[in-house]
Design a protein around this motif. Structure first.
Motif, PDB file in Angstrom:
ATOM      1  N   VAL A 267       0.842  -1.201   0.000  1.00 36.34           N
ATOM      2  CA  VAL A 267       0.000   0.000   0.000  1.00 36.34           C
ATOM      3  C   VAL A 267       0.875   1.248   0.000  1.00 36.34           C
ATOM      4  CG1 VAL A 267      -1.707   1.286   1.342  1.00 36.34           C
ATOM      5  CG2 VAL A 267      -1.946  -1.168   1.060  1.00 36.34           C
TER       6      VAL A 267
ATOM      7  N   ASP B  52       2.996   7.804   5.433  1.00 36.97           N
ATOM      8  CA  ASP B  52       2.090   6.657   5.487  1.00 36.97           C
ATOM      9  C   ASP B  52       1.971   6.129   6.917  1.00 36.97           C
ATOM     10  OD1 ASP B  52       0.404   4.667   4.179  1.00 36.97           O
ATOM     11  OD2 ASP B  52       2.020   3.260   4.627  1.00 36.97           O
TER      12      ASP B  52
ATOM     13  N   THR C 145      -1.403   6.060   9.086  1.00 37.73           N
ATOM     14  CA  THR C 145      -1.907   4.799   9.628  1.00 37.73           C
ATOM     15  C   THR C 145      -2.249   4.942  11.103  1.00 37.73           C
ATOM     16  OG1 THR C 145      -0.640   3.520   8.024  1.00 37.73           O
ATOM     17  CG2 THR C 145      -1.357   2.362  10.005  1.00 37.73           C
TER      18      THR C 145
ATOM     19  N   THR D   9      -5.423   7.265  11.399  1.00 39.51           N
ATOM     20  CA  THR D   9      -6.680   6.642  10.959  1.00 39.51           C
ATOM     21  C   THR D   9      -7.044   5.411  11.783  1.00 39.51           C
ATOM     22  OG1 THR D   9      -5.519   5.402   9.230  1.00 39.51           O
ATOM     23  CG2 THR D   9      -6.553   7.507   8.597  1.00 39.51           C
TER      24      THR D   9
ATOM     25  N   GLY E 251     -13.246   3.867   6.893  1.00 39.90           N
ATOM     26  CA  GLY E 251     -12.073   3.739   6.043  1.00 39.90           C
ATOM     27  C   GLY E 251     -11.117   4.912   6.144  1.00 39.90           C
TER      28      GLY E 251
ATOM     29  N   VAL F 254     -11.791   7.887   5.470  1.00 44.20           N
ATOM     30  CA  VAL F 254     -12.044   8.782   4.341  1.00 44.20           C
ATOM     31  C   VAL F 254     -11.994  10.232   4.808  1.00 44.20           C
ATOM     32  CG1 VAL F 254     -13.730   9.469   2.594  1.00 44.20           C
ATOM     33  CG2 VAL F 254     -13.410   7.068   3.128  1.00 44.20           C
TER      34      VAL F 254
ATOM     35  N   GLU G  89      -6.602  11.511   3.770  1.00 46.09           N
ATOM     36  CA  GLU G  89      -6.161  12.458   2.753  1.00 46.09           C
ATOM     37  C   GLU G  89      -5.596  13.719   3.395  1.00 46.09           C
ATOM     38  OE1 GLU G  89      -9.078  10.917   2.792  1.00 46.09           O
ATOM     39  OE2 GLU G  89      -9.113   9.725   0.964  1.00 46.09           O
TER      40      GLU G  89
ATOM     41  N   ARG H  88      -5.632   7.092  -3.116  1.00 40.77           N
ATOM     42  CA  ARG H  88      -6.829   6.588  -2.440  1.00 40.77           C
ATOM     43  C   ARG H  88      -7.748   5.843  -3.407  1.00 40.77           C
ATOM     44  NH1 ARG H  88      -7.211   5.628   2.773  1.00 40.77           N
ATOM     45  NH2 ARG H  88      -9.285   6.463   3.000  1.00 40.77           N
TER      46      ARG H  88
ATOM     47  N   ALA I   2      -5.835   2.480  -4.032  1.00 40.70           N
ATOM     48  CA  ALA I   2      -5.690   1.568  -2.898  1.00 40.70           C
ATOM     49  C   ALA I   2      -6.996   1.275  -2.168  1.00 40.70           C
ATOM     50  CB  ALA I   2      -4.675   2.154  -1.905  1.00 40.70           C
ATOM     51  N   TRP I   3      -8.012   2.068  -2.389  1.00 41.78           N
ATOM     52  CA  TRP I   3      -9.241   1.911  -1.615  1.00 41.78           C
ATOM     53  C   TRP I   3     -10.442   1.613  -2.503  1.00 41.78           C
ATOM     54  CZ3 TRP I   3     -13.834   4.756  -0.479  1.00 41.78           C
ATOM     55  CH2 TRP I   3     -14.448   4.415   0.723  1.00 41.78           C
ATOM     56  N   LEU I   4     -10.682   2.436  -3.499  1.00 46.00           N
ATOM     57  CA  LEU I   4     -11.869   2.279  -4.331  1.00 46.00           C
ATOM     58  C   LEU I   4     -11.685   1.208  -5.404  1.00 46.00           C
ATOM     59  CD1 LEU I   4     -14.709   3.342  -4.854  1.00 46.00           C
ATOM     60  CD2 LEU I   4     -13.724   5.040  -6.382  1.00 46.00           C
TER      61      LEU I   4
ATOM     62  N   ILE J 133     -12.318  -2.425  -4.410  1.00 48.70           N
ATOM     63  CA  ILE J 133     -13.731  -2.706  -4.193  1.00 48.70           C
ATOM     64  C   ILE J 133     -14.412  -3.018  -5.525  1.00 48.70           C
ATOM     65  CG2 ILE J 133     -15.941  -1.702  -3.480  1.00 48.70           C
ATOM     66  CD1 ILE J 133     -14.352  -0.142  -1.342  1.00 48.70           C
TER      67      ILE J 133
END
Length: 173
Positions: A63, A90, A94, A97, A104, A106, A110, A137, A140-142, A145
């Protein structure tokens, strides 16, 4: 009796106190279920722990690599932000968050990434860093999915296994 056998019993006792305080019935067999999960985890990881450890080590690094590639894609080279700077950003993100403020992370992630990048390299890169973080993002996130849904739909179509649209009775058999 060792700690691994005492701990579920202590949890069961405290659980009983908690449910009495909440005026609810405690679930039956909690201690046995905890011990069963522990034994299953031990059996599964007994011989495969090196592979599990490696996966747990590689996943966050991959990631972070996506973040580095996203930052490089928008033109922030190693003179502006080094690999270590990206790794630090990062890591800080981490930690931030880990507090569940939003699903997530969100928005929080960012903001954290752009803030750390701007602090390290200067405020004049905030716009470019924001573009890189948005690419990161989405990647790595959307994107996983969407890819996961497509793979699941293909699996459902080719295997005949019903993944979507079933009832709990359909799943349990």
């Amino acid at each position: 009796m060792d700690l691994l056998h005492r701990a579920p019993r202590v949890v069961g006792q405290k659980n009983g106190w908690l449910f009495r305080t909440l005026e609810r019935d405690a679930p039956d067999g909690l201690v046995e279920r905890i011990l069963a999960v522990r034994m299953e985890a031990r059996d599964v990881l007994g011989h495969r722990w090196p592979r599990a450890f490696l996966a747990a080590f590689i996943a966050p690094l991959s990631v972070c690599l996506i973040l580095l590639l996203s930052i490089r894609t928008v033109g922030l080279d190693s003179e502006v932000l080094s690999r270590v700077d990206v790794l630090i950003a990062d890591a800080i993100t981490t930690i931030i968050t880990a507090i569940p403020i939003s699903p997530g992370g969100v928005g929080i992630a960012e903001l954290s990434l752009v803030g750390v990048f701007s602090t390290i390299a200067g405020r004049d890169i905030a716009g470019i860093a924001t573009a890189g973080v948005i690419i990161y993002r989405v990647s790595a996130w959307l994107l996983p999915i969407v890819v996961g849904w497509l793979v699941a739909l293909r699996w459902q179509a080719t295997s005949g296994t019903r993944i979507f649209g079933g009832t709990p009775e359909d799943v349990s058999g």
